[in-house]
Design an enzyme around this catalytic site. Structure first.
Site, PDB file in Angstrom:
ATOM      1  N   SER A 184       0.667  -1.368  -0.271  1.00  0.00           N
ATOM      2  CA  SER A 184       0.531   0.388  -0.302  1.00  0.00           C
ATOM      3  C   SER A 184       0.769   1.370  -0.003  1.00  0.00           C
ATOM      4  O   SER A 184       0.906   1.858   1.391  1.00  0.00           O
ATOM      5  CB  SER A 184      -1.069  -0.173   1.370  1.00  0.00           C
ATOM      6  N   ILE A 197      -0.254   3.901   3.750  1.00  0.00           N
ATOM      7  CA  ILE A 197      -0.022   2.286   5.152  1.00  0.00           C
ATOM      8  C   ILE A 197       1.527   2.717   4.876  1.00  0.00           C
ATOM      9  O   ILE A 197       2.246   1.712   4.959  1.00  0.00           O
ATOM     10  CB  ILE A 197      -0.324   1.497   4.742  1.00  0.00           C
ATOM     11  N   VAL A 211       9.156  -0.266  13.958  1.00  0.00           N
ATOM     12  CA  VAL A 211       9.998  -0.342  15.499  1.00  0.00           C
ATOM     13  C   VAL A 211      10.387  -1.546  15.973  1.00  0.00           C
ATOM     14  O   VAL A 211      11.459  -1.797  16.578  1.00  0.00           O
ATOM     15  CB  VAL A 211       9.403   0.095  17.316  1.00  0.00           C
ATOM     16  N   LYS A 247      24.929  -5.627  18.244  1.00  0.00           N
ATOM     17  CA  LYS A 247      24.003  -6.424  19.115  1.00  0.00           C
ATOM     18  C   LYS A 247      24.819  -7.844  19.602  1.00  0.00           C
ATOM     19  O   LYS A 247      24.309  -8.695  19.369  1.00  0.00           O
ATOM     20  CB  LYS A 247      22.882  -6.468  18.468  1.00  0.00           C
ATOM     21  N   VAL A 279      -5.508  -2.903  -0.597  1.00  0.00           N
ATOM     22  CA  VAL A 279      -5.927  -3.946  -0.951  1.00  0.00           C
ATOM     23  C   VAL A 279      -8.067  -3.144  -0.614  1.00  0.00           C
ATOM     24  O   VAL A 279      -7.492  -2.698   0.910  1.00  0.00           O
ATOM     25  CB  VAL A 279      -5.137  -5.081  -0.344  1.00  0.00           C
ATOM     26  N   LEU A 335       3.615  -9.581  12.076  1.00  0.00           N
ATOM     27  CA  LEU A 335       1.854  -9.025  13.193  1.00  0.00           C
ATOM     28  C   LEU A 335       0.853  -9.680  12.249  1.00  0.00           C
ATOM     29  O   LEU A 335       0.200  -9.924  13.288  1.00  0.00           O
ATOM     30  CB  LEU A 335       2.357  -7.619  12.334  1.00  0.00           C
ATOM     31  N   THR A 389      11.791 -10.829  19.126  1.00  0.00           N
ATOM     32  CA  THR A 389      10.533 -12.263  18.468  1.00  0.00           C
ATOM     33  C   THR A 389      10.177 -12.043  17.701  1.00  0.00           C
ATOM     34  O   THR A 389       9.816 -13.560  16.929  1.00  0.00           O
ATOM     35  CB  THR A 389       9.929 -12.433  19.553  1.00  0.00           C
ATOM     36  N   ILE A 391      10.745 -10.727  14.638  1.00  0.00           N
ATOM     37  CA  ILE A 391      11.370 -10.735  13.221  1.00  0.00           C
ATOM     38  C   ILE A 391      12.391 -12.071  13.067  1.00  0.00           C
ATOM     39  O   ILE A 391      11.905 -12.644  11.678  1.00  0.00           O
ATOM     40  CB  ILE A 391      12.870  -9.714  13.017  1.00  0.00           C
TER      41      ILE A 391
END
Length: 509
Positions: A39, A42, A47, A78, A186, A336, A347, A349
């Site tokens: 889209s 959007i 984060v 990291k 969509v 998500l 957790t 990714i």
């Protein structure tokens, strides 16, 4: 019907990770096309800035240069998550901490857990079992400028700018793997008589038909949740945090960069603090059943030393749980759209990459092959999600904090999954063994649990130790001390290495 036309609906990190996995899989198969519909209206949440070490293998397999990745995505290394104040301040001191390191504990010889339980509980567990603890505390990088790409002296993952990361993955998928990128909204989804997805109706391009659909539309879950009505399994009974305030804090080029995520506990949750090259991403994670939004904002102000520059916070509600099915008919949900727990341990990714890789490893050739693969995918992903719930819950339920109702509620037996209860009962009698993690689909396993359990001083009954073991373990512990001292001399400062990579690139010899 053969699976010739595959579409990923939704961009962001999840969509473009999936597109690269699929594009790589079918690069040399001219009969199969991979399309991503994104889209234009959007924006991604942006984060998800922490990763785990397996992402190195993924990026390397996509053909992405580590130097390019670091330069384009504001990347820092990291090596750990540093947990601050996850234990009682009165018993363990203000700003008590432990590290969940990315290097395996005791990897150079004898397992030191029993040695620590008997002789070392006045010492930090991670410091005894790995030289990486000292490297992190001294702000060292995990490699040098001459270390080959995606290799390290110490184990590592990355912090990154999520929006820039999605853009890099997009460029790679299109240029290297020929993924077709369409920008369109969509509007709705058409289903066939069998209940499978038949077509997408878009605002800009009308009806678009494909054979197989990947739902990467985020919390909206346009395909799996809205069109297919796959129920959502609520995990808020086990994991109590459900809200976050997020903010980006500018930094200076002279500021030191911790080579780890900082996760600082508070009365009703915790705060993430992730340092990139030019800013910090900070998120105040909390349960709004235990703390009001107003109090959370005041607490975040306090953490940011009064928020003197007047930074504004963005509120993110967190619906904790996952879809009952991850694959239904000709649609798989990822990212998500598949589910969300909370940002602890990066957790999101991790599960997206794991699921996308697992999908393409056994992608259906035709409609008649889908049923058995759907069943297998749902079984594996369900197992993986439940074990992640166990591991995240572990952080809360073994803490000895009792300073608020939030921490007391996290210890209640009816909030702890039965599988975790059984393991904790076992680990009161015996320290964890690799055999306790019998499935290769344990997203977090033996090493991860050791760092958490004994970072938080879990009480395990000590079995008798032989003199031979004691002598070997003592020598191993002394060897780790020596390695720590040597690495602290050899490894560059974290910020120094990042600056060199940006200027010269990694220079493998």
């Amino acid at each position: 019907m053969p699976m010739k036309k595959i579409v990923v609906v939704g961009g962001g990190t999840a969509g473009w990770l999936a597109a690269n996995h699929l594009g790589k899989k079918f690069k040399h198969n001219d009969a199969i096309t991979v399309t991503l519909i994104e889209s234009p209206d959007i924006a991604p949440i942006g984060v998800g800035e922490g990763t785990v070490p397996n992402i190195r293998k993924t990026l390397s397999s996509f053909g992405i240069s580590e130097t390019e990745f670091i330069r384009e995505c504001d990347v820092t290394f990291k090596q750990s998550i540093k947990f601050v104040n996850w234990m009682d301040k009165k018993k363990h001191g203000s700003d008590n901490f432990f590290h969940h390191l990315f290097d395996a504990p005791s990897k150079f010889g004898e397992d030191l857990t029993a040695h620590w339980l008997k002789f070392g509980q006045d010492k930090i567990y991670a410091d005894m079992v790995s030289p990486q603890h000292s490297a992190c505390e001294h702000k060292k990088a995990p490699k040098s400028i001459t270390t080959p790409e995606y290799e390290g002296t110490l184990g590592y993952a990355y912090h990154l700018n999520a929006a820039k990361f999605a853009h890099l993955l997009s460029k790679n998928a299109v240029a290297r793997f020929g993924v077709c990128h369409i920008k369109a909204n969509v509007i709705n989804v058409e289903l066939s008589d069998s209940g499978a997805i038949a077509a997408l109706n878009t605002k800009e391009l009308g009806k678009l038909e494909y054979d197989f659909y990947l739902d990467c539309t985020g919390f909206e879950s346009l395909l799996s949740g809205q069109a297919l009505n796959i129920p959502f399994v609520d995990k808020s009974k086990e994991l109590l945090v459900n809200s976050a305030l997020v903010v980006q804090v500018p930094t200076k080029e002279s500021d030191e960069i911790p080579p780890y995520t900082v996760a600082t506990a508070h009365q009703a949750g915790w705060i993430w603090d992730i340092a990139l090259t030019n800013r910090r991403g900070v998120g105040f994670v909390y349960s709004n059943n235990h703390m009001s939004d107003e109090e959370a904002s005041r607490k975040l102000d306090y953490y940011l030393k009064g928020n003197p520059t007047g930074l504004s916070y963005r509120k993110l509600p967190m619906k904790v749980g996952h879809r009952e099915k991850f694959w239904h008919k000709n649609c798989v949900s990822l990212g998500l759209a598949q589910g969300f727990l909370e940002p602890l341990e990066a957790t999101s990714i991790l599960l997206t990459d794991f699921a996308a890789s697992f999908l393409v490893d056994r992608f259906p050739e035709s409609e008649e092959k889908m049923a058995v693969l759907e069943q297998r995918f749902n079984h594996v992903m369900g197992y993986a999600w439940n074990r992640v719930v166990d591991f995240i819950k572990l952080h809360y339920c073994i803490s000895d904090r009792e300073d608020s109702q939030f921490w007391l509620d996290n210890k209640k037996a009816d909030t702890i999954p039965d599988t975790l209860k059984a393991r904790l009962d076992l680990w009161q009698q015996f320290s964890p063994q690799k055999e306790d993690f019998f499935s290769k689909f344990e997203v977090f396993d033996y090493d991860n649990y050791l760092y958490l359990l004994y970072g938080m001083n879990y009480k395990t009954k000590l079995s008798p130790l032989s003199t031979q073991y004691h002598d070997k373990a003592k020598a191993h512990a002394e060897g780790i001390k020596a390695i720590s001292a040597k690495l602290n001399q050899q490894l560059p400062n974290h910020r120094e290495l990042i600056n060199k990579i940006k200027r010269y690139g990694l220079q493998a010899v």
